[in-house]
Design a protein around this motif. Structure first.
Motif, PDB file in Angstrom:
ATOM      1  N   ALA A  35       0.849  -1.190   0.000  1.00  0.00           N
ATOM      2  CA  ALA A  35       0.000   0.000   0.000  1.00  0.00           C
ATOM      3  C   ALA A  35       0.882   1.236   0.000  1.00  0.00           C
ATOM      4  O   ALA A  35       2.031   1.186   0.442  1.00  0.00           O
ATOM      5  CB  ALA A  35      -0.893   0.017   1.243  1.00  0.00           C
ATOM      6  N   ALA A  37       1.965   4.762   1.538  1.00  0.00           N
ATOM      7  CA  ALA A  37       2.046   5.158   2.947  1.00  0.00           C
ATOM      8  C   ALA A  37       0.836   5.996   3.384  1.00  0.00           C
ATOM      9  O   ALA A  37       0.276   5.764   4.460  1.00  0.00           O
ATOM     10  CB  ALA A  37       3.342   5.929   3.184  1.00  0.00           C
ATOM     11  N   MET A  61      12.636   4.528   5.668  1.00  0.00           N
ATOM     12  CA  MET A  61      11.775   4.684   4.490  1.00  0.00           C
ATOM     13  C   MET A  61      11.378   6.138   4.257  1.00  0.00           C
ATOM     14  O   MET A  61      10.987   6.513   3.165  1.00  0.00           O
ATOM     15  CB  MET A  61      10.542   3.778   4.550  1.00  0.00           C
ATOM     16  CG  MET A  61       9.603   3.984   5.718  1.00  0.00           C
ATOM     17  SD  MET A  61       8.370   5.270   5.453  1.00  0.00           S
ATOM     18  CE  MET A  61       7.252   4.481   4.330  1.00  0.00           C
ATOM     19  N   TYR A  64      12.641   8.101   1.280  1.00  0.00           N
ATOM     20  CA  TYR A  64      12.208   7.729  -0.067  1.00  0.00           C
ATOM     21  C   TYR A  64      10.885   8.393  -0.442  1.00  0.00           C
ATOM     22  O   TYR A  64      10.451   8.318  -1.587  1.00  0.00           O
ATOM     23  CB  TYR A  64      12.043   6.202  -0.174  1.00  0.00           C
ATOM     24  CG  TYR A  64      13.343   5.486   0.093  1.00  0.00           C
ATOM     25  CD1 TYR A  64      14.380   5.530  -0.835  1.00  0.00           C
ATOM     26  CD2 TYR A  64      13.540   4.795   1.283  1.00  0.00           C
ATOM     27  CE1 TYR A  64      15.581   4.899  -0.578  1.00  0.00           C
ATOM     28  CE2 TYR A  64      14.737   4.162   1.552  1.00  0.00           C
ATOM     29  CZ  TYR A  64      15.756   4.211   0.623  1.00  0.00           C
ATOM     30  OH  TYR A  64      16.947   3.601   0.866  1.00  0.00           O
ATOM     31  N   LEU A  65      10.226   9.009   0.523  1.00  0.00           N
ATOM     32  CA  LEU A  65       8.932   9.632   0.251  1.00  0.00           C
ATOM     33  C   LEU A  65       9.143  11.032  -0.319  1.00  0.00           C
ATOM     34  O   LEU A  65      10.013  11.769   0.145  1.00  0.00           O
ATOM     35  CB  LEU A  65       8.114   9.738   1.538  1.00  0.00           C
ATOM     36  CG  LEU A  65       7.832   8.438   2.287  1.00  0.00           C
ATOM     37  CD1 LEU A  65       7.039   8.723   3.559  1.00  0.00           C
ATOM     38  CD2 LEU A  65       7.065   7.460   1.408  1.00  0.00           C
TER      39      LEU A  65
HETATM   40  C1  LIG Z   1      15.472   0.705   2.622  1.00  0.00           C
HETATM   41  S1  LIG Z   1      13.869  -0.046   2.639  1.00  0.00           S
HETATM   42  C2  LIG Z   1      13.641  -0.198   4.377  1.00  0.00           C
HETATM   43  C3  LIG Z   1      12.969  -1.485   4.725  1.00  0.00           C
HETATM   44  C4  LIG Z   1      12.739  -1.741   6.202  1.00  0.00           C
HETATM   45  N1  LIG Z   1      11.791  -0.784   6.754  1.00  0.00           N
HETATM   46  C5  LIG Z   1      14.021  -1.748   6.989  1.00  0.00           C
HETATM   47  O1  LIG Z   1      14.227  -0.881   7.858  1.00  0.00           O
HETATM   48  O2  LIG Z   1      14.865  -2.635   6.762  1.00  0.00           O
HETATM   49  C6  LIG Z   1      12.806   1.293   2.148  1.00  0.00           C
HETATM   50  C7  LIG Z   1      11.336   0.941   2.148  1.00  0.00           C
HETATM   51  O3  LIG Z   1      10.545   2.117   1.889  1.00  0.00           O
HETATM   52  C8  LIG Z   1       9.366   1.684   1.246  1.00  0.00           C
HETATM   53  N2  LIG Z   1       8.692   2.822   0.585  1.00  0.00           N
HETATM   54  C9  LIG Z   1       9.224   3.733  -0.249  1.00  0.00           C
HETATM   55  N3  LIG Z   1       8.277   4.605  -0.675  1.00  0.00           N
HETATM   56  C10 LIG Z   1       7.106   4.237  -0.091  1.00  0.00           C
HETATM   57  C11 LIG Z   1       5.760   4.735  -0.129  1.00  0.00           C
HETATM   58  N4  LIG Z   1       5.407   5.799  -0.863  1.00  0.00           N
HETATM   59  N5  LIG Z   1       4.822   4.106   0.608  1.00  0.00           N
HETATM   60  C12 LIG Z   1       5.166   3.029   1.355  1.00  0.00           C
HETATM   61  N6  LIG Z   1       6.417   2.519   1.439  1.00  0.00           N
HETATM   62  C13 LIG Z   1       7.364   3.103   0.712  1.00  0.00           C
HETATM   63  C14 LIG Z   1       9.870   0.641   0.272  1.00  0.00           C
HETATM   64  O4  LIG Z   1       8.849  -0.230  -0.111  1.00  0.00           O
HETATM   65  C15 LIG Z   1      10.948  -0.085   1.099  1.00  0.00           C
HETATM   66  O5  LIG Z   1      10.406  -1.198   1.745  1.00  0.00           O
END
Ligand SMILES: C[S@@+](CC[C@H](N)C(=O)[O-])C[C@H]1O[C@@H](n2cnc3c(N)ncnc32)[C@H](O)[C@@H]1O
Length: 138
Positions: A35, A37, A61, A64-65
């Motif tokens: 989903a 975020a 995470m 990345y947003l």
């Molecule tokens: C580096 S991984 C981190 C994974 C985990 N939380 C950890 O700490 O090991 C970055 C995560 O951000 C999630 N992510 C990036 N943009 C997102 C968004 N718009 N909505 C939900 N999740 C997002 C990705 O799916 C990915 O799982």
């Protein structure tokens, strides 16, 4: 196997931790939902129990947003926080890089009612260590 292939072969401790985590996940399969975020947080907040703490946790995470998504999430939490009660608080717990450029992540907690943020700990990005602090930041 695919996930394990992403770990460098000489990083044996990291591989060991990953295998341990995979074993735990196999024994207690988590509910994983794909989903966005904003949709996810809005839905979970709307469905939260009126008699329990609501905890939103994320790690590595936030960066990345898009900025607009980060602002919207903060706004959603602030708004929901207005209706939080001491017996049904809203907690935003996150382990993310802080703004200082430090080579470790920050574990921070914002708690409603009140919306106060506390920096709880500095932590290694890969779970090797955690250093607890006790500092009220805002
Ligand atoms: C580096 S991984 C981190 C994974 C985990 N939380 C950890 O700490 O090991 C970055 C995560 O951000 C999630 N992510 C990036 N943009 C997102 C968004 N718009 N909505 C939900 N999740 C997002 C990705 O799916 C990915 O799982």
């Amino acid at each position: 196997v695919r996930l394990q292939s992403y770990v460098w072969p000489d990083q044996t401790l990291r591989l060991q931790r990953l295998r341990g985590a995979l074993e735990l996940a196999a024994a207690n399969p988590p509910h994983v939902e794909r989903a966005d975020a904003i949709d996810f947080v809005e839905r979970q907040l709307a469905a939260r129990r009126p008699d329990a703490a609501f905890v939103l946790f994320h790690s590595i995470m936030w960066q990345y947003l898009p900025a607009a998504t980060r602002s919207r999430l903060e706004q959603i939490l602030q708004q929901a926080g207005q209706s939080a009660r001491a017996d049904a608080p809203i907690a935003w717990l996150r382990m993310e890089p802080d703004d200082s450029g430090a080579p470790h992540a920050m574990l921070a907690l914002t708690l409603w009612p009140g919306g106060q943020t506390r920096e709880l700990a500095h932590c290694d990005y890969h779970g090797r260590w955690i250093e607890w602090i006790d500092l009220v930041t805002s």
